[in-house]
Design a protein around this motif. Structure first.
Motif, PDB file in Angstrom:
ATOM      1  N   PRO A 111      34.289  41.180  36.655  1.00 17.96           N
ATOM      2  CA  PRO A 111      33.581  41.493  37.905  1.00 17.96           C
ATOM      3  C   PRO A 111      34.437  42.351  38.823  1.00 17.96           C
ATOM      4  O   PRO A 111      35.669  42.374  38.728  1.00 17.96           O
ATOM      5  N   GLY A 112      33.774  43.056  39.739  1.00 18.15           N
ATOM      6  CA  GLY A 112      34.486  43.849  40.726  1.00 18.15           C
ATOM      7  C   GLY A 112      35.154  42.982  41.769  1.00 18.15           C
ATOM      8  O   GLY A 112      34.907  41.771  41.853  1.00 18.15           O
ATOM      9  N   PRO A 113      36.012  43.557  42.601  1.00 23.32           N
ATOM     10  CA  PRO A 113      36.762  42.755  43.580  1.00 23.32           C
ATOM     11  C   PRO A 113      35.877  42.031  44.585  1.00 23.32           C
ATOM     12  O   PRO A 113      36.233  40.937  45.037  1.00 23.32           O
ATOM     13  N   ASP A 114      34.726  42.595  44.934  1.00 22.52           N
ATOM     14  CA  ASP A 114      33.852  41.930  45.895  1.00 22.52           C
ATOM     15  C   ASP A 114      33.253  40.641  45.337  1.00 22.52           C
ATOM     16  O   ASP A 114      32.773  39.793  46.110  1.00 22.52           O
ATOM     17  N   ASP A 115      33.281  40.496  44.019  1.00 23.93           N
ATOM     18  CA  ASP A 115      32.724  39.308  43.381  1.00 23.93           C
ATOM     19  C   ASP A 115      33.796  38.325  42.929  1.00 23.93           C
ATOM     20  O   ASP A 115      33.499  37.382  42.187  1.00 23.93           O
ATOM     21  N   CYS A 116      35.036  38.541  43.355  1.00 23.24           N
ATOM     22  CA  CYS A 116      36.142  37.663  42.977  1.00 23.24           C
ATOM     23  C   CYS A 116      36.754  37.038  44.228  1.00 23.24           C
ATOM     24  O   CYS A 116      36.909  37.705  45.253  1.00 23.24           O
ATOM     25  N   ALA A 117      37.098  35.764  44.146  1.00 25.88           N
ATOM     26  CA  ALA A 117      37.645  35.037  45.285  1.00 25.88           C
ATOM     27  C   ALA A 117      39.131  35.339  45.457  1.00 25.88           C
ATOM     28  O   ALA A 117      39.855  35.499  44.470  1.00 25.88           O
ATOM     29  N   ALA A 137      40.397  37.979  38.382  1.00 26.35           N
ATOM     30  CA  ALA A 137      39.143  38.497  37.834  1.00 26.35           C
ATOM     31  C   ALA A 137      38.706  37.741  36.585  1.00 26.35           C
ATOM     32  O   ALA A 137      37.653  38.056  36.021  1.00 26.35           O
ATOM     33  N   THR A 138      39.489  36.763  36.140  1.00 19.26           N
ATOM     34  CA  THR A 138      39.122  35.910  35.012  1.00 19.26           C
ATOM     35  C   THR A 138      39.355  34.457  35.425  1.00 19.26           C
ATOM     36  O   THR A 138      39.807  34.174  36.544  1.00 19.26           O
ATOM     37  N   ALA A 139      39.097  33.553  34.511  1.00 14.63           N
ATOM     38  CA  ALA A 139      39.289  32.133  34.805  1.00 14.63           C
ATOM     39  C   ALA A 139      40.752  31.723  34.790  1.00 14.63           C
ATOM     40  O   ALA A 139      41.095  30.628  35.245  1.00 14.63           O
ATOM     41  N   ASP A 140      41.642  32.558  34.270  1.00 13.95           N
ATOM     42  CA  ASP A 140      43.063  32.224  34.199  1.00 13.95           C
ATOM     43  C   ASP A 140      43.685  32.258  35.594  1.00 13.95           C
ATOM     44  O   ASP A 140      43.454  33.189  36.368  1.00 13.95           O
TER      45      ASP A 140
END
Length: 273
Positions: A111-117, A137-140
């Motif tokens: 996902p793009g940065p706007d969709d990542c916490a 940007a991943t679950a790691d």
């Protein structure tokens, strides 16, 4: 001919035992490009060996005027503090030219940065991280005890600086060591050597905003690890790849995370974070 340049060490860019290795590499590149190579050609590669932690005093570079071939120029540099060498390296410069194109390392499908916490690293673990905004940007995640030694995150500088070659060199070392994705407790994993190869995506100028950074460890053993990293622009163009040799220390050997010497060099005989 030997020429000289000086860079103040920004105390905001502190890591475990000294100035952040990626920031030091960027400062070395700036000194080599502007002080030694005259800023005439794009940089193609930068190798920095860390001989000791870079302390709080000024970092004084000496280097050779570039040895120039038909299309490339190379220079060697050494960074000193208190009269002692702390970094040693080389930079290769060369203009662009017509040739075949190949994209063999596409950006991860994330996902793009706007969709990542956002992720806030503890200040006692990495003071320099306060100068960056990181969004995994991943679950790691660092220190989550995950199955693989890999981290992927969107990263940008809080001061809004463009992603020129020096900034990209910093981003190549911006994420925690990839082994942190497997561990649950931190330990020092300082960088002994960092090499960054820059792509022609930087030839037309420095992109703005976010960079997508991936770091992973394919092998660790004998107290050493090899990390591979890559940096893409916000529009998913590859800007650089990096590889670094790291020392994996026992937890008690690292001293106090984030502790800064009052001035000058940190203890000799160790490498920089």
């Amino acid at each position: 001919m030997t020429v000289h340049a000086e860079a103040p060490v920004d105390p905001l860019w502190w890591s475990w035992e000294g100035a952040h290795g990626g920031w030091v590499a960027g400062a070395a590149l700036t000194a080599a490009r502007d002080g030694f190579a005259g800023g005439r050609r794009p940089v193609r590669s930068l190798t920095t060996h860390f001989l000791a932690p870079v302390g709080a005093g000024p970092l004084r570079f000496s280097g050779t005027a570039p040895a120039t071939g038909r299309r490339t120029a190379a220079c060697l540099f050494t960074g000193h503090q208190d009269g002692e060498p702390v970094v040693l390296g080389s930079a290769l410069f060369g203009p662009g030219r017509t040739g075949p194109a190949y994209e063999g390392l596409p950006a991860p499908d994330v996902p793009g940065p706007d969709d990542c916490a956002p992720l806030d690293l503890p200040v006692e673990l990495a003071l320099f991280a306060r100068q960056l905004e990181m969004r995994p940007a991943t679950a790691d995640r660092p220190l989550a005890g995950g199955p693989r030694a890999e981290l992927v995150a969107w990263v940008r500088f809080r001061d809004g600086r463009a992603l020129d070659a020096a900034a990209v060199a910093t981003l190549a070392d911006a994420l925690p060591p990839a082994l942190y994705a497997r561990w649950r407790a931190p330990r020092p994993v300082p960088t002994a050597e960092l090499t960054v190869h820059f792509t022609d995506a930087l030839d037309d100028g420095a992109p703005e905003g976010w960079g997508l950074v991936r770091i992973r460890t394919d092998h660790a053993g004998g107290g050493w690890a090899v990390d591979d990293s890559a940096v893409w622009s916000a529009d998913r163009r590859l800007l650089a790849t990096g590889r670094q040799a790291r020392v994996v220390r026992a937890r008690q050997e690292g001293g106090t995370p984030g502790a800064r010497p009052a001035s000058g060099r940190a203890a000799a005989g160790t490498v920089n974070s």
